[in-house]
Design an enzyme around this catalytic site. Structure first.
Site: not given
Length: 167
Positions: A100, A137, A139
């Site tokens: 991220h 994952d 996300h």
């Protein structure tokens, strides 16, 4: 599984706190902005207790060890690239996570985008003309996509949960 993770002599490689991180820092600057690296380093050094890196992203906490931990994660990913190119694939089991972290900000608990940095590092090795990143994952790895979007030699595939369908 431990056989795969361990060195040939059966020991598991444990990172030393005195390792040289200059190469990791150099390649970090090829992915992240200098302003963000300086901010992360200074805020980490100033943190005498866990605190938010950015007030907007509550899940991204740092302390006095965060910058070094993130650089060590980058170095471990780079070590895995070196090992793979020598025909000795390794796995980098590291924290903090990275997918991220964008060019100029950390978010989602991620500080530096180790995956993208390792991919850029791999492209600078002899006989490497392209790199593939497979991110599995819950996300989407928005940080990976952001960091490598202008590098056509890196292909990125994210397999992640679709919250609306439960898959």
């Amino acid at each position: 599984m431990l056989d795969f993770l361990s060195d040939n002599d059966g020991s598991i490689d444990v990172t030393s706190s005195t390792r040289d991180l200059s190469k990791a820092k150099l390649f970090t600057s090829k992915v992240h902005s200098e302003e963000y690296i300086e901010l992360l380093e200074s805020k980490s050094m100033e943190a005498d207790r866990p605190q938010r890196l950015n007030p907007v992203y509550s899940r991204t906490l740092i302390d006095e060890n965060s910058f070094d931990a993130a650089l060590n994660a980058v170095a471990d990913w780079m070590h895995s690239v070196d090992a793979a190119l020598q025909g000795k694939p390794r796995v980098a089991l590291v924290r903090p996570p990275s997918h991220h972290a964008c060019r100029g900000k950390g978010m989602g608990g991620c500080l530096l985008n180790s995956v993208s940095i390792a991919a850029v590092y791999a492209l600078e090795q002899p006989n490497v003309s392209s790199v593939a990143i497979l991110d599995i994952d819950a996300h989407h790895g928005n940080g990976i996509a952001h960091c490598i979007q202008d590098i056509p030699e890196i292909r990125y595939c994210s397999i992640h949960e679709d919250a609306s369908s439960g898959f």
